[in-house]
Design a protein around this motif. Structure first.
Motif, mmCIF file in Angstrom:
data_model
loop_
_atom_site.group_PDB
_atom_site.id
_atom_site.type_symbol
_atom_site.label_atom_id
_atom_site.label_comp_id
_atom_site.label_asym_id
_atom_site.label_seq_id
_atom_site.Cartn_x
_atom_site.Cartn_y
_atom_site.Cartn_z
ATOM 1 N N ILE A 76 -0.619 11.270 1.309
ATOM 2 C CA ILE A 76 -0.113 9.991 1.795
ATOM 3 C C ILE A 76 0.964 9.482 0.836
ATOM 4 C CG2 ILE A 76 -0.732 7.601 2.292
ATOM 5 C CD1 ILE A 76 -3.509 8.589 3.034
ATOM 6 N N SER A 116 4.181 6.264 0.621
ATOM 7 C CA SER A 116 4.449 4.984 1.261
ATOM 8 C C SER A 116 5.918 4.637 1.153
ATOM 9 C CB SER A 116 3.591 3.886 0.621
ATOM 10 O OG SER A 116 3.666 2.728 1.425
ATOM 11 N N LYS A 163 7.183 -1.991 4.070
ATOM 12 C CA LYS A 163 6.378 -0.957 3.433
ATOM 13 C C LYS A 163 5.476 -0.364 4.493
ATOM 14 C CE LYS A 163 4.727 -1.638 -0.723
ATOM 15 N NZ LYS A 163 4.444 -3.043 -0.998
ATOM 16 N N GLN A 164 5.409 0.935 4.540
ATOM 17 C CA GLN A 164 4.513 1.584 5.492
ATOM 18 C C GLN A 164 4.098 2.926 4.928
ATOM 19 O OE1 GLN A 164 3.047 0.815 8.668
ATOM 20 N NE2 GLN A 164 1.990 2.659 7.965
ATOM 21 N N ASP A 165 2.785 3.174 4.951
ATOM 22 C CA ASP A 165 2.312 4.476 4.485
ATOM 23 C C ASP A 165 2.779 5.571 5.435
ATOM 24 O OD1 ASP A 165 1.079 3.097 2.534
ATOM 25 O OD2 ASP A 165 -0.971 3.697 3.017
ATOM 26 N N VAL A 223 1.559 9.001 6.659
ATOM 27 C CA VAL A 223 0.264 9.681 6.651
ATOM 28 C C VAL A 223 0.406 11.059 7.277
ATOM 29 C CG1 VAL A 223 -2.138 9.529 7.373
ATOM 30 C CG2 VAL A 223 -0.853 7.451 6.899
#
Lengths: 208, 219, 609
Positions: free
Chosen positions: B150, B152, B161-163, B165
């Motif tokens: 993961i 970000s 901000k976004q992980d 995945v």
């Protein structure tokens, strides 16, 4: 003056020896309460495993994957019966103990232990067959969840059988007289829990 | 230059995030001052002195109900105000012509541009590591994914901000309002190279963006 | 009947004769000794966890030993003391002995930095805060405060400590295996933690998992004991709403531990299977789901946060009334707010995952539940203030720490509202703002409460008083340097400074914030030094402190009824009988400003006086 040590063993005893009528004796003994608390822990543990199982189960279109062997239904149905009977014999053992029927107590305990062992043996042999057919722990999520969930249950049955054997050994030493009352009660609670757990897992993993 | 506050905001919804931030900042700031000052005042007023006896009271139900309800109302209000901004950022998908795929890996951002045809999985796709070029004042959609762990996706100036995945594609959007080069660090621990996993977002005027596109896809 | 004092002395004497050294100090089944064992183990672990923190701070202020072009005054002093002024190289002092590849002549590589913060958090959470609050004070206080002679299951209690000690050894052993200790963060997010090649850590991470599973067993035994003891073994008259709030907090903590830890255990088991048996629970390549780990981890992790703060709240609620000489304000509200937290604590875990890719609609519901769970903490804060109002406040060392707890916890609580708001969390998630928040809750909260509790109960635990002067130095040093260390973390967090980065100078937008890193590190060194008076005070007072009387603080609760230090069996031949709640200070019914729980107000003489 050594009295305090012994007094701490159970809460209800304390109250009877020490007090006036300020507090009523606890309705549940320390040992039983501890068992219930322990089972709450166990339930959360299995809830987490079941949640993980459901996550994978619910998002797969085909379950079980078509290239993997089907779980053995007929044998497991029978095995479920074995476990159910063991709960019955355990109930009888408990009743016999309460009524002081020593022979029946001995018979029922031996029967319960035997049935538990039979359940484990059948599970083990079925697993061996499944592994032979290519379903292992690392065969995708199907294998992983199956072996983890059912395996953890198997370990719990194993623990219950071992515990029962210990109780049995202690009971035999005293020719099935009083001293095993509490251990047997606790072991019985655990046994019923493990059987009840199977009643939830079997439909979930095998039938649905 | 001593900077010790929010980085400059250069995205359309960043202002909403900052407004919420300031609202919470003022509310919590006032509460904090009130609590600390009343505590200090009490400590001074009611310090031990010989012959004094403390007030014997077990509480005051009216007061207690009040200081249960007031914070609850403020907090619920903050919750609903936050929901509006959250929905703008995460639930709306404004139409956009600029789409890129960013695949994170240890320890780089692989930025995949669809090329002139605007479609992925065609021959003119082009992957450039750690370099995201976008036009100013246009909605840009980013399809985030990861190859390994993961990561970000974090652009402080965009308030985004976004992980990223592995195993799923998560789409985020932004609209930058000021040309410039902004840093694009990884904000989720991703291994020993996490520190220093850094890309750049170059926000360009329409002409510059055109020119850059020409340079990348000469034909 | 013989006089109580005589009987107690006799009882204590008899016990000493019965038990040898091993049974008294090592494999003791006495709840008080087990409590002390937890305390010593945790204080030892605190030194390790603290040293790791200082190493990290050093690295952040002077990345790779580089002091930068314009070192400030403090840096220049340190450079003179520990560095090489000509090259501007400032390695971490006292670490030259650590061999490669952990350290390179006092320089920390990123691999070890990651292991350091992982182990710092793991050690501080699982082997310092939990063992002291739950293991030490839970064990020591519960039977004494409820008027029982020991825990319900003394043998299980002993086992709980030793299993916990094994877990501690396993955790520390991770430093010495090839590949080093776990380096995936204390949250160990999969897949980073699930595949050895992603971190280069092999047995370190396995040991981390195994250690926490073993520790879970230890906590289970503790929980069983605490819950059973509190439900079944309260002294006559000790109804639930006469329990000291510390006992309430420990009771709720035990319930949370009991129900949260098995979820972690299950998750850890799956993680271990992924690492060692070829499953793919958390690996998308094999059909697994990385977010499952986060859901399971935080389903445990959020109750865990309350596990670590609730006993602190209970301790503050105990110390404040004693030294304000006033009943706690709103006893029932205090108890019910903790019960409220215990229920709400299960439905807020998703607020750790707003940016994880979880469904944004779920995010909204977690945000609302999170906003609601802030309310009980607000109630408690106001009630503490209400307790101070109209008091007769004595500024003893425990009181100072309890007041520090309230002041710092307020900051930690308020900063939590920022990240509860989903849009603001987009920005501050994974920044130092979060690090500031958790340290205000766990250090400003739990650790301040721990210090307060140690100073408060030390006389009862060890029969001696601690030194006041050293205590003041410790408190003011800790308060000032603590804020110097952690408050600027809010500021750099707002500036966007990511957490868990090894070298902030790699990012241009963080350059203007770097002076804060230097400031925080210097403060952290001060914070470390401020603990020296505590260590001296603790060790000195242990052996040479003035003997403590039975009830030095004139407190109401039952532990002060027992002789100091309490003998085996705690209370002599008869257990105390409880006639009232624990916070009857300055009651108009009596001349003194306190009224112990067991004193009978009538023509009959008081029980223990």
């Amino acid at each position: 003056m050594a009295a305090p040590r012994r007094l701490t063993r159970t809460g209800s005893v304390l109250r009877v020896t020490d007090t006036g009528a300020h507090i009523t004796a606890s309705p549940i003994s320390n040992a039983r309460l501890a068992m219930v608390i322990f089972l709450a822990f166990e339930s959360m543990f299995f809830a987490a495993l079941i949640a993980a199982y459901l996550v994978f189960r619910l998002r797969s279109a085909i379950w079980p994957p078509s290239d993997l062997p089907q779980l053995p239904l007929a044998v497991t149905w029978m095995n479920t019966g074995v476990l159910a009977i063991s709960a019955y014999t355990m109930r009888r053992a408990r009743a016999a103990q309460r009524a002081g029927r020593r022979d029946e107590l001995a018979r029922s305990l031996v029967a319960t232990a035997a049935l538990g062992s039979l359940f484990l043996a059948v599970q083990g042999s079925e697993w061996a067959r499944l592994v032979g057919h290519g379903l292992t722990l690392s065969t995708g999520m199907y294998g992983a969840t199956f072996y983890t969930l059912i395996g953890c249950h198997g370990l719990h049955v194993l623990a219950a059988v071992v515990w029962l054997l210990v109780v049995l050994a202690r009971a035999q030493r005293s020719r099935f007289a009083a001293p095993v009352r509490v251990p047997l009660e606790l072991c019985a609670i655990y046994w019923f829990y493990v059987v009840g757990l199977w009643a939830a897992l079997f439909p979930l993993v095998y039938l649905l | 230059m001593l900077s010790w506050w929010l980085p400059q905001n250069v995205s359309t919804y960043g202002g909403d995030v900052d407004r919420l931030f300031y609202l919470i900042f003022y509310i919590t700031g006032v509460s904090w001052v009130l609590v600390q000052v009343s505590m200090l005042v009490f400590l001074f007023l009611y310090r031990h002195r010989e012959g004094r006896r403390a007030t014997y009271t077990h509480g005051n139900t009216t007061l207690e109900i009040m200081w249960t309800i007031v914070p609850a109302l403020i907090l619920i209000m903050l919750g609903f105000m936050s929901k509006a901004t959250w929905d703008t950022i995460r639930h709306t998908h404004p139409p956009s012509t600029t789409v890129v795929q960013i695949t994170a890996k240890q320890f780089n951002w692989e930025v995949l541009y669809p090329g002139p045809d605007g479609k992925f999985d065609t021959d003119d796709d082009k992957m450039i590591e750690n370099d995201l070029h976008v036009p100013v004042n246009q909605v840009v959609r980013v399809r985030l994914s990861s190859k390994d762990v993961i990561h970000s996706f974090f652009v402080p100036q965009f308030r985004l901000k976004q992980d990223a995945v592995p195993g799923r594609v998560i789409e985020v959007w932004f609209e930058a309002t000021l040309p410039g080069v902004y840093e694009l660090p990884c904000a989720e621990l991703c291994g020993f190279g996490h520190s220093g996993m850094l890309g750049h977002v170059t926000v360009q005027t329409a002409e510059d963006y055109q020119a850059w596109n020409k340079e990348q896809w000469p034909s | 009947m013989t006089s109580p004092a005589h009987a107690e002395a006799h009882a204590a004497h008899a016990e000493h004769h019965q038990l040898g050294f091993v049974r008294t100090y090592l494999f003791s089944t006495d709840h008080k000794m087990i409590g002390r064992q937890f305390l010593f183990m945790a204080l030892f672990m605190m030194i390790i966890g603290g040293s790791l923190a200082l190493m990290m701070r050093w690295e952040l202020a002077w990345p790779e030993g580089n002091v930068g072009p314009e070192p400030n005054a403090a840096t220049r002093v340190l450079l003179k003391l520990f560095g090489d002024a000509s090259s501007g190289d400032l390695p971490i002092p006292f670490t030259k002995w650590i061999p490669e590849p952990y350290m390179y002549a006092g320089h920390m590589p990123p691999e070890f930095y990651n292991a350091a913060f992982t182990m710092h958090a793991t050690i501080m959470i699982f082997f310092v805060v939990m063992p002291i609050l739950v293991g030490c004070f839970g064990n020591f206080l519960i039977p004494l405060m409820i008027g029982a002679r020991d825990m319900a299951f003394p043998f299980l209690n002993m086992l709980s400590f030793w299993v916990g000690a094994v877990a501690g050894v396993l955790m520390l052993a991770a430093f010495f295996v090839p590949g080093g200790a776990a380096a995936g963060g204390w949250t160990s997010y999969a897949p980073l933690s699930a595949v050895p090649t992603y971190t280069g850590v092999t047995w370190g991470q396995n040991l981390w998992c195994i250690s926490l599973i073993v520790l879970g067993a230890s906590s289970l035994m503790g929980s069983i004991n605490y819950i059973t003891t509190i439900i079944n073994m309260r002294a006559p008259g000790m109804t639930y709403f006469r329990l000291p709030l510390t006992v309430w907090s420990l009771f709720i903590t035990a319930v949370l531990l009991l129900l949260a830890l098995p979820v972690l255990t299950a998750a850890l088991a799956m993680l271990l299977l992924d690492r060692m048996a070829g499953t793919s629970f958390f690996l998308p390549a094999g059909g697994g789901e990385p977010l499952l780990w986060q859901h399971l981890f935080w389903f445990f992790g959020h109750p865990e946060v309350y596990i670590m703060i609730l006993p602190g709240m209970g301790i503050a609620s105990e110390i404040l009334p004693v030294f304000a000489r006033k009943p706690i304000f709103g006893y029932r509200a205090m108890a019910f707010s903790m019960i409220g937290i215990a229920f709400l604590g299960w439905i807020v875990w998703g607020h750790h995952m707003f940016q994880s890719g979880m469904n944004p609609t779920l995010g909204t519901s977690f945000m609302i539940s999170t906003m609601v769970i802030a309310v009980p903490s607000a109630i408690k804060t106001f009630n503490w203030l209400g307790t101070l109002w109209g008091g007769n406040i004595r500024f003893t060392i425990p009181m100072l720490f309890a007041l520090g707890f309230v002041a710092m916890f307020v900051i930690g609580g308020l900063s939590g509202i920022f990240m509860a708001s989903t849009p603001v969390d987009i920005f501050i998630h994974d920044t130092y703002f979060i690090v500031a928040h958790i340290h205000y809750v766990l250090f400003g909260g739990s650790i301040f409460a721990i210090f307060g509790a140690i100073y408060f109960w030390f006389p009862k635990m060890f029969g001696r008083m601690m030194n006041n002067f050293l205590g003041y130095v410790h408190f003011w040093g800790t308060l000032i340097f603590y804020n110097g260390t952690f408050f600027p973390m809010h500021i750099i967090g707002i500036g966007g400074h990511m957490r868990r980065i090894y070298n902030p100078m790699q990012y241009e937008f963080l350059h203007p914030l770097q002076h804060w890193n230097v400031f925080m590190t210097v403060s952290a060194l001060g914070l470390g030094l401020a603990q020296i008076p505590f260590v001296i005070n603790f060790l000195y007072s242990l052996f040479f402190g003035p003997k403590a009387e039975r009830n030095p603080w004139h407190s109401n609760t039952l532990e002060w009824v027992a002789v100091t230090p309490p003998p085996h069996g705690n209370f002599g031949p008869t257990l105390p009988t409880v006639y009232r709640g624990p916070y009857e200070y300055s009651s108009p019914g009596v001349e003194e400003d306190y009224l112990p729980q067991d004193r009978l107000l009538s023509d009959r003489p008081a029980h223990a006086h």
